[in-house]
Scaffold this motif. Structure first.
Motif, PDB file in Angstrom:
ATOM      1  N   SER A 126       9.319  28.625 -15.521  1.00 35.30           N
ATOM      2  CA  SER A 126       8.005  27.590 -15.887  1.00 35.30           C
ATOM      3  C   SER A 126       8.085  26.992 -17.044  1.00 35.30           C
ATOM      4  CB  SER A 126       6.781  28.769 -15.649  1.00 35.30           C
ATOM      5  OG  SER A 126       6.725  29.263 -14.662  1.00 35.30           O
ATOM      6  N   THR A 166      13.157  38.993 -25.371  1.00 29.98           N
ATOM      7  CA  THR A 166      11.606  38.453 -25.056  1.00 29.98           C
ATOM      8  C   THR A 166      11.054  38.789 -26.556  1.00 29.98           C
ATOM      9  OG1 THR A 166      11.005  40.665 -24.151  1.00 29.98           O
ATOM     10  CG2 THR A 166      11.560  38.992 -22.774  1.00 29.98           C
ATOM     11  N   ASP A 170       5.152  35.133 -25.610  1.00 34.53           N
ATOM     12  CA  ASP A 170       3.987  35.896 -25.501  1.00 34.53           C
ATOM     13  C   ASP A 170       4.183  36.618 -24.012  1.00 34.53           C
ATOM     14  OD1 ASP A 170       3.860  34.079 -23.211  1.00 34.53           O
ATOM     15  OD2 ASP A 170       3.096  32.281 -24.393  1.00 34.53           O
ATOM     16  N   SER A 171       2.870  37.328 -23.645  1.00 37.38           N
ATOM     17  CA  SER A 171       2.970  38.284 -22.721  1.00 37.38           C
ATOM     18  C   SER A 171       3.218  37.422 -21.352  1.00 37.38           C
ATOM     19  CB  SER A 171       1.641  39.159 -22.495  1.00 37.38           C
ATOM     20  OG  SER A 171       0.472  38.234 -22.450  1.00 37.38           O
ATOM     21  N   GLU A 172       2.648  36.346 -21.313  1.00 40.09           N
ATOM     22  CA  GLU A 172       2.937  35.491 -19.772  1.00 40.09           C
ATOM     23  C   GLU A 172       4.368  35.079 -19.609  1.00 40.09           C
ATOM     24  OE1 GLU A 172       1.841  31.431 -18.038  1.00 40.09           O
ATOM     25  OE2 GLU A 172       0.424  32.291 -19.668  1.00 40.09           O
ATOM     26  N   ASN A 173       5.040  34.837 -20.805  1.00 37.84           N
ATOM     27  CA  ASN A 173       6.591  34.408 -20.593  1.00 37.84           C
ATOM     28  C   ASN A 173       7.280  35.519 -20.663  1.00 37.84           C
ATOM     29  OD1 ASN A 173       6.781  31.494 -20.418  1.00 37.84           O
ATOM     30  ND2 ASN A 173       5.656  31.444 -22.370  1.00 37.84           N
ATOM     31  N   THR A 174       6.658  36.637 -21.204  1.00 43.24           N
ATOM     32  CA  THR A 174       7.539  38.102 -21.143  1.00 43.24           C
ATOM     33  C   THR A 174       7.692  38.375 -19.641  1.00 43.24           C
ATOM     34  OG1 THR A 174       7.097  38.512 -23.324  1.00 43.24           O
ATOM     35  CG2 THR A 174       7.849  40.503 -21.861  1.00 43.24           C
ATOM     36  N   LEU A 175       6.369  38.426 -18.952  1.00 46.12           N
ATOM     37  CA  LEU A 175       6.587  38.775 -17.625  1.00 46.12           C
ATOM     38  C   LEU A 175       7.350  37.960 -16.719  1.00 46.12           C
ATOM     39  CD1 LEU A 175       2.668  39.204 -16.803  1.00 46.12           C
ATOM     40  CD2 LEU A 175       4.566  40.927 -16.980  1.00 46.12           C
ATOM     41  N   ILE A 176       7.326  36.707 -16.946  1.00 51.28           N
ATOM     42  CA  ILE A 176       8.351  35.510 -16.138  1.00 51.28           C
ATOM     43  C   ILE A 176       9.731  36.276 -16.370  1.00 51.28           C
ATOM     44  CG2 ILE A 176       9.186  33.224 -15.946  1.00 51.28           C
ATOM     45  CD1 ILE A 176       6.466  32.512 -16.706  1.00 51.28           C
TER      46      ILE A 176
END
Ligand SMILES: Nc1ncnc2c1ncn2[C@@H]1O[C@H](COP(=O)(O)OP(=O)(O)OP(=O)(O)O)[C@@H](O)[C@H]1O
Ligand SMILES: [Mg+2]
Length: 223
Positions: A126, A166, A170-176
Motif C-alpha cells: 500500500s 518494522t 506505524d501500527s497500520e504499516n506494521t500490520l501490512i
C-alpha cells in the motif's frame, strides 16, 4: 528418509567469538522448511549475530551450519544469499534513487527489469508508486524499511531473515508487513524474524526462539 524430516538449516554446536569475546555459545537448532520462528531476547543477547551466521555473513568459530545438506561455507556467497535473504536491522539502501535498489535483484540475476513485479510490490505494501523515482535521501526511516523489504522480496527467497524490520513503522504499516510475511510463509517461505515486539512475536509464528547471554534459552512451540 523422507524429505519432510530433513532439516532445511541445521546448527550443530555452533559458537561465535570475536576479539576473545564469546558472543554465541554452543547453538544447536534444526530449522524446518515452512517454519516461522520469532526470535526474541534482551539487547546484546546475540540475535543479529545469529541471523548473520544463517547466511554466512560471518562464519562459526566452532561447529557447523548445514543448509540443504551442504555446509554453508561451501556455497557461493551470492548464490547463497539469493536463497537465504537478510533484511538488516538498519535499513541499508545504496545508489541514489529507490529504483537503483529495486533494479538490483534483477541485475544480479541477469534478468530484465519487470516493472509489473515492482508495481505489484508497491500495491502489496500500500505504498504510492511515486516513490519509485524518489531519491533515497528524501525517504523516512519507515519508507526505507519497506523499500529494503521490497528489494529482498523481489524474487522469493527460500529463507527470509528479518531483523526488526518494522521498528520504524506505524501500527497500520506494521500490520501490512506482518500480513505480507504471513502470506509468504503460507507459500512455504521459511521465516526467521527478530523482534522486540511481544505481540508480534506470537501472532503468526509457529516457534518462539529466545536468546539470553549468547545462548539459546528456549525454543517454544506455539502452534
Ligand atoms: N563484530 C563484532 N565484534 C565485537 N563484538 C560484537 C560484534 N558483533 C556483535 N558483537 C557483540 O555481540 C553481542 C551480541 O550482539 P548482537 O548484535 O547479536 O545483539 P542483539 O541481540 O541483536 O541485540 P539488539 O536487540 O540490541 O539488536 C553484543 O554484546 C555485541 O556488542
Ligand atoms: Mg540486533
Amino acid at each position: 528418509m523422507g524429505l519432510k524430516f530433513m532439516s532445511l538449516l541445521q546448527f550443530s554446536n555452533v559458537s561465535f567469538s570475536k576479539e576473545g569475546k564469546n558472543i554465541l555459545k554452543n547453538l544447536n537448532i534444526h530449522i524446518e522448511t515452512g517454519d516461522y520462528i520469532s526470535i526474541v531476547g534482551p539487547s546484546g543477547s546475540g540475535k543479529s549475530t545469529f541471523l548473520k551466521l544463517c547466511n554466512n555473513l560471518i562464519s562459526p568459530s566452532e561447529g557447523n551450519i548445514v543448509f540443504n545438506n551442504k555446509v554453508l561455507s561451501e556455497y557461493n556467497p551470492i548464490e547463497l544469499r539469493k536463497k537465504i535473504a537478510y533484511c538488516f536491522q538498519m535499513p541499508y539502501l545504496f545508489g541514489d534513487t529507490v529504483m537503483d535498489n529495486l533494479i538490483f535483484p534483477f541485475k544480479i540475476r541477469n534478468k530484465k527489469l519487470d516493472i509489473n513485479r515492482i508495481k505489484y510490490l508497491f500495491s502489496l505494501f500500500s505504498m504510492d508508486e511515486k516513490f519509485i523515482e524518489e531519491k533515497i535521501l528524501n525517504l523516512s526511516g519507515g519508507e526505507k524499511q519497506r523499500i529494503v523489504l521490497m528489494r529482498t522480496l523481489m524474487f522469493n527467497p527460500k529463507i527470509l531473515l528479518l531483523d526488526e524490520v518494522t521498528s520504524a513503522l506505524d501500527s497500520e504499516n506494521t500490520l501490512i508487513v506482518e500480513n505480507i510475511i504471513n502470506k509468504l510463509n503460507n507459500n512455504e517461505t521459511t521465516i526467521l524474524w527478530v523482534t522486540h515486539n511481544k505481540e508480534q512475536s506470537t501472532k503468526y509464528a509457529n516457534k518462539l526462539l529466545t536468546f539470553e547471554n549468547g545462548e539459546i534459552k528456549s525454543l517454544e512451540v506455539l502452534r
